[in-house]
Design an enzyme around this catalytic site. Structure first.
Site, PDB file in Angstrom:
ATOM      1  CB  SER A 154       8.075   5.096   5.403  1.00  0.00           C
ATOM      2  OG  SER A 154       9.170   4.873   4.544  1.00  0.00           O
TER       3      SER A 154
ATOM      4  CE  LYS B  63       5.702   0.357   5.104  1.00  0.00           C
ATOM      5  NZ  LYS B  63       6.589   1.444   5.587  1.00  0.00           N
TER       6      LYS B  63
ATOM      7  CB  SER C  51       8.040   2.494   2.183  1.00  0.00           C
ATOM      8  OG  SER C  51       8.029   2.336   3.599  1.00  0.00           O
TER       9      SER C  51
END
Length: 448
Positions: free
Chosen positions: A180, A77, A156
């Protein structure tokens, strides 16, 4: 069906494949002009990944591979520090920041196990949404109906989930503050794990909420996530799967089942029926602590207060560069006083203690991961009200677990017409290893 980490480790050990071949296959999928690579990744480390793969192949040939998983490509990420790279956290306002001097501990632990970092994955700006949309870097689409009706991939950690679902990486390192890792897993037909927040070091990960942030994996099976969690946490090898027969599962009727999309409700009920037939004891009962959370978060909660503390100076200098849907949520933190925050901390401590006591007689909570099916991207692009409603519903159930400091895992379910959904199993703080054993048994029962 795409391979699990165990499948890949076996192929590497037997010589049926090499790390270089795995990396080349992932890069080819990323670079496919008809694929989602350009939206799932903000950076692709082609030559560095090839060099790392070659090194792992030489180590394996010499009998010195650092782990059975050495050479497997993984995505990271965009909010993690990777030595020599800028940590932009999905935002354009940080793109001129100096490169990180060292890997985040979570990244370093994956490297030490021999995983190959194939690139940085797209995310919601500053991790502040459950839908996975980002006007700066694009909106990676979930696999379901992608060709005809593109849907959000969940946030996310959006790009990581799409990368794993599409074979552009074989696992992804994500974070989870209110879902997320679990929301993208549910929307993309994968497994996502949120550990107890203190389980994995959070240094070197750009924060959203220092109270709620946790670091976890997105992968293709419970065993994949358990393997990665053991590496990330420095813990022991995963426990054996627990048989479903005799498991005590609590289905919370407070909040978690409200307003479910019909296909999600049907998929969840079907999963419970299968588990009951396999011998699980399923109890549906109120969970009063969940009814308190909306009131606790009425002024934005920990995420607003703690993100505002991080961003207030940057907002003053570069606020026009933020995604407005993110900045408006961050700015809510300015509405909380110090007294509000102190009260919130104390209230949450009581909530955590009471929830843990309520869970003591059960092996896990069972609830839908996300209350809604993945929304269509086109419906949310310009309609802020629709975006806000969808975002709240996507985050609601996962946030319940973050607020009680629990651990949780999302297992994939398939609803009507192939619509993706998720079954979330959750436990009290610190019960991560036991939860993995329960999840492995449930996963096997749902596949039979």
């Amino acid at each position: 069906m795409l391979p699990t980490l165990a499948d890949l480790a076996d192929d590497l050990a037997s010589g049926r494949t090499t790390a270089r071949a795995l990396v080349e296959a992932c890069i080819a999928r990323i670079d496919d002009p008809d694929g989602e690579g350009g939206r799932a990744f903000v950076r692709v480390n082609r030559e560095a990944a090839r060099a790392a793969a070659d090194a792992q192949d030489l180590l394996r040939k010499a009998g010195a591979a650092p782990s059975p998983f050495a050479g497997i490509p993984i995505g990271v990420k965009d909010l993690f520090d990777v030595a020599g790279e800028v940590t932009a956290a999905g935002s354009k306002v940080l793109r001129d920041s100096p490169p990180a001097k060292a890997d985040a501990p979570a990244v370093a632990r994956l490297r030490r196990a021999g995983f190959v970092l194939v690139g940085r994955n797209t995310m919601t700006e500053f991790a502040y949404s459950g839908l996975g949309m980002n006007p700066h870097t694009g909106n990676p689409a979930a696999p379901f109906e992608r060709a005809t009706t593109p849907r959000v991939s969940g946030g996310s950690s959006s790009g990581g989930a799409v990368a794993v679902a599409d074979g552009m990486a074989h696992a992804a390192l994500g974070t989870d503050t209110g879902g997320s890792c679990r929301i993208p897993a549910a929307f993309c037909g994968l497994v996502g794990f949120k550990p107890t927040a203190r389980r994995v070091p959070r240094e070197g990960a750009f924060p959203l909420s220092t109270t709620l942030d946790s670091i976890g994996p997105i992968a293709r099976s419970v065993a994949c996530c358990a393997t990665l969690d053991a590496i990330l946490s420095g813990g022991d090898a995963p426990l054996p799967a627990r048989p479903v027969a005799g498991l005590r599962l609590l289905v919370p009727t407070t909040v978690a089942l409200d307003g479910l999309d019909a296909p999600v409700a049907a998929a969840f009920e079907a999963a419970l029926e299968r588990l009951a037939k396999a011998g699980a004891h399923i109890v549906s009962a109120p969970f009063p602590e969940f009814g308190e959370i909306a009131t606790l978060n009425a002024k934005g909660g920990f995420a607003a207060a703690e993100s505002y503390a991080v961003h207030r100076r940057l907002l003053a200098e570069k606020g026009e560069g933020y995604d407005p849907r993110v900045s408006v949520r961050v700015r809510r933190g300015s509405e909380q006083s110090a007294a509000d925050y102190v009260e919130l901390v104390a209230a949450r401590a009581g909530l955590v203690a009471r929830a843990a006591a309520r869970l003591a007689g059960f092996d896990a909570l069972a609830l839908p991961t996300v209350a809604i099916a993945p929304p269509r991207i086109a419906d949310l692009l310009t309609d802020d009200d629709a975006y806000g409603r969808a975002n709240l519903m996507a985050l609601r159930n996962p946030t319940l677990i973050n607020m009680i400091d629990g651990c949780a895992i999302s297992l994939p379910l398939t609803g009507e017409g192939g619509l993706p959904a998720g079954l979330m199993l959750a436990g009290a703080p610190g019960t991560d290893a036991a939860l993995f054993a329960v999840a492995a048994g449930v996963e096997a029962a749902l596949k039979n």
